[in-house]
Design a protein around this motif. Sequence first.
Motif, short mmCIF file in Angstrom:
data_model
loop_
_atom_site.label_atom_id
_atom_site.label_comp_id
_atom_site.label_asym_id
_atom_site.label_seq_id
_atom_site.Cartn_x
_atom_site.Cartn_y
_atom_site.Cartn_z
N GLY A 145 0.84 -1.19 0.00
CA GLY A 145 0.00 0.00 0.00
C GLY A 145 0.87 1.24 0.00
O GLY A 145 2.10 1.16 -0.05
N LEU A 146 0.24 2.39 0.06
CA LEU A 146 0.96 3.66 0.04
C LEU A 146 0.95 4.32 1.41
O LEU A 146 -0.04 4.23 2.15
CB LEU A 146 0.32 4.61 -0.98
N ARG A 147 2.03 4.97 1.75
CA ARG A 147 2.07 5.73 3.00
C ARG A 147 1.04 6.87 2.93
O ARG A 147 0.91 7.55 1.91
CB ARG A 147 3.46 6.31 3.24
N GLY A 148 0.34 7.07 4.03
CA GLY A 148 -0.68 8.11 4.06
C GLY A 148 -2.02 7.66 3.50
O GLY A 148 -2.96 8.45 3.45
N SER A 149 -2.12 6.40 3.11
CA SER A 149 -3.37 5.89 2.54
C SER A 149 -4.35 5.50 3.64
O SER A 149 -3.97 5.33 4.81
CB SER A 149 -3.09 4.68 1.65
N TYR A 150 -5.59 5.33 3.25
CA TYR A 150 -6.62 4.86 4.19
C TYR A 150 -7.45 3.79 3.50
O TYR A 150 -8.05 4.03 2.45
CB TYR A 150 -7.52 6.01 4.64
N ASP A 208 -1.68 -7.36 12.37
CA ASP A 208 -0.56 -8.08 11.76
C ASP A 208 -0.20 -7.45 10.42
O ASP A 208 -0.96 -7.52 9.47
CB ASP A 208 -0.94 -9.55 11.56
N GLN A 209 0.96 -6.81 10.37
CA GLN A 209 1.41 -6.15 9.15
C GLN A 209 2.65 -6.83 8.55
O GLN A 209 3.35 -6.24 7.73
CB GLN A 209 1.71 -4.67 9.42
N ARG A 210 2.89 -8.09 8.94
CA ARG A 210 4.09 -8.77 8.46
C ARG A 210 4.07 -9.01 6.96
O ARG A 210 5.14 -9.07 6.32
CB ARG A 210 4.25 -10.11 9.20
N LEU A 211 2.90 -9.13 6.37
CA LEU A 211 2.80 -9.36 4.93
C LEU A 211 2.33 -8.12 4.19
O LEU A 211 1.77 -8.20 3.09
CB LEU A 211 1.86 -10.54 4.64
N VAL A 212 2.54 -6.96 4.81
CA VAL A 212 2.17 -5.68 4.19
C VAL A 212 3.41 -4.79 4.12
O VAL A 212 4.22 -4.76 5.05
CB VAL A 212 1.06 -4.98 5.00
N ARG A 213 3.57 -4.09 3.02
CA ARG A 213 4.63 -3.10 2.87
C ARG A 213 4.00 -1.77 2.45
O ARG A 213 2.93 -1.74 1.83
CB ARG A 213 5.65 -3.53 1.81
N HIS A 214 4.69 -0.68 2.75
CA HIS A 214 4.21 0.64 2.34
C HIS A 214 5.32 1.41 1.63
O HIS A 214 6.49 1.33 2.04
CB HIS A 214 3.72 1.44 3.55
N VAL A 215 4.94 2.12 0.58
CA VAL A 215 5.89 2.95 -0.14
C VAL A 215 5.30 4.36 -0.25
O VAL A 215 4.10 4.57 -0.12
CB VAL A 215 6.19 2.39 -1.55
N THR A 216 6.17 5.31 -0.51
CA THR A 216 5.76 6.71 -0.62
C THR A 216 4.98 6.93 -1.91
O THR A 216 5.44 6.52 -2.99
CB THR A 216 6.99 7.62 -0.58
N PRO A 217 3.81 7.58 -1.86
CA PRO A 217 3.06 7.81 -3.09
C PRO A 217 3.83 8.72 -4.04
O PRO A 217 4.56 9.62 -3.62
CB PRO A 217 1.78 8.50 -2.60
N ASN A 218 3.69 8.42 -5.32
CA ASN A 218 4.30 9.21 -6.41
C ASN A 218 5.82 9.15 -6.43
O ASN A 218 6.47 9.97 -7.08
CB ASN A 218 3.82 10.67 -6.35
N ASP A 219 6.39 8.16 -5.74
CA ASP A 219 7.84 7.97 -5.74
C ASP A 219 8.15 6.66 -6.49
O ASP A 219 8.14 5.58 -5.90
CB ASP A 219 8.37 7.92 -4.31
N VAL A 220 8.40 6.78 -7.78
CA VAL A 220 8.63 5.59 -8.61
C VAL A 220 9.91 4.87 -8.18
O VAL A 220 9.97 3.64 -8.17
CB VAL A 220 8.70 5.99 -10.09
N ARG A 221 10.92 5.63 -7.81
CA ARG A 221 12.20 5.02 -7.44
C ARG A 221 12.05 4.11 -6.22
O ARG A 221 12.57 2.99 -6.20
CB ARG A 221 13.24 6.11 -7.16
N GLU A 222 11.33 4.58 -5.21
CA GLU A 222 11.16 3.76 -4.01
C GLU A 222 10.39 2.48 -4.31
O GLU A 222 10.74 1.40 -3.82
CB GLU A 222 10.43 4.56 -2.92
N LEU A 223 9.35 2.59 -5.13
CA LEU A 223 8.61 1.40 -5.51
C LEU A 223 9.50 0.44 -6.30
O LEU A 223 9.47 -0.78 -6.07
CB LEU A 223 7.39 1.79 -6.34
N GLY A 224 10.30 0.98 -7.20
CA GLY A 224 11.21 0.13 -7.96
C GLY A 224 12.20 -0.59 -7.09
O GLY A 224 12.53 -1.76 -7.33
#
Length: 423
Positions: free
Chosen positions: A137-142, A165-181
């Motif tokens: 998911g994205l940071r700051g999301s709901y 339980d968030q062990r199988l969840v990751r978060h990345v910064t929205p609109n940051d393609v490099r971080e997702l990559g």
Amino acid sequence: MEYTEGPLWPSLLAPEQQGAEELCAVAASGVRLTFADGRTRLCGTSGLWNTNIGYGNPVIARAVHEALLDASYLNVFRYENTYARRAAEALVEVCGAETYGRVLFSTSGGAANDLVMKVARHYQALRGESRRTVVVGLRGSYHGLTFGGFALTGEDLGQHVYGVDQRLVRHVTPNDVRELGTLLARQGPRIAALVVEPVLGSGALPLTEDYVAALLRLRDEHGFLLVADEVATGFGRTGSFFASQRWPAAPDLLITSKGLTNGTCAAAAVVVSREVAAVFGEAGAVLTHAETQAGTPATCAAILATIEEMRRLDAVAAGRRLAARLDTDLARLAEDEPRVTGTTGTGLFRSVRLSAPDGTPLPASQVPGVVTAVREAGAIVHPGPAGIQLLPALTYTDQELDELMDCLRAGIGAHFAAAGGYA
């Protein structure tokens, strides 16, 4: 004023505010709410993003009434019903039958996000990729406050307190393609799905065109499912029936709720692409998910009537016209009001950012005061990061939008005038 706690335990309301008459609604009509303190206030939130075409629509009310008389309770739990069949067909049509083929009914946006996580993991397992269990998911999301949706929500809302339980969840910064990559380079073979809001609900932050294009490209490269959580953006909120319909390609799954029944029933739906649904069908697989109140006649009648009323009122086009006016009004507000540092969002999904006297973003502790001041001025708005959110109905008149902006100006002015400019 002294408040007393009654039997009702309202959601997300501080104990000292519980029992307040000015927070207890007694009626709703059009775009106005009447409260137990006797005052009627303009609704600037569409009832938590729900009532996109206003309160008290008689066509939707009659459809629900007739369904309750004709069919009372029917379910989609090891059975089907004709109301659910018709509603599913209508949703496939409005979402795009060239992409989507099937609909799973749920009862809330949070529960639908739980369901999506199940679909994604089961889909990957059926394809022989059982290692793909991570959902991003994205940071700051709901994404709601049920345990699955709460895990996926990208805000810190106390998940650790509740043992989410968030062990199988990751978060990345929205609109940051490099971080997702970077995440995909490290964990790509483990990722089942990426769930995004086209406009992040908490801060009214739209995904950029470049980021969406990257999501679609990376989906094809890495094999994860792309999910558009359109609980808040669906049913005309951002200028098209669904925000993802303006993407270069469609997501694999689309979640809708809120505007789905114009707020009349506890309802949500997950609209599934033909390609994803085919994997389950060809394998003869049964998805282990069911909800007692999902896909009932009353709910599905409300869905069908809401879609019909959206078309009759040409609500999406009306919302676009109103949004163009709101663009101008918010730009003028930012020019005229020194406490307004900017606005974010798109369509009729907007955030107004405010500053403290020292120029820093308004602290979260001060936001409720602004919301209260605007309410005292005559309008209901929603709290947001460093400010407030505006979500007027698509069917607002020009006069109602003027009234909303007047209340906003008055409320902001009153809040900062208190205590020498800082309440």
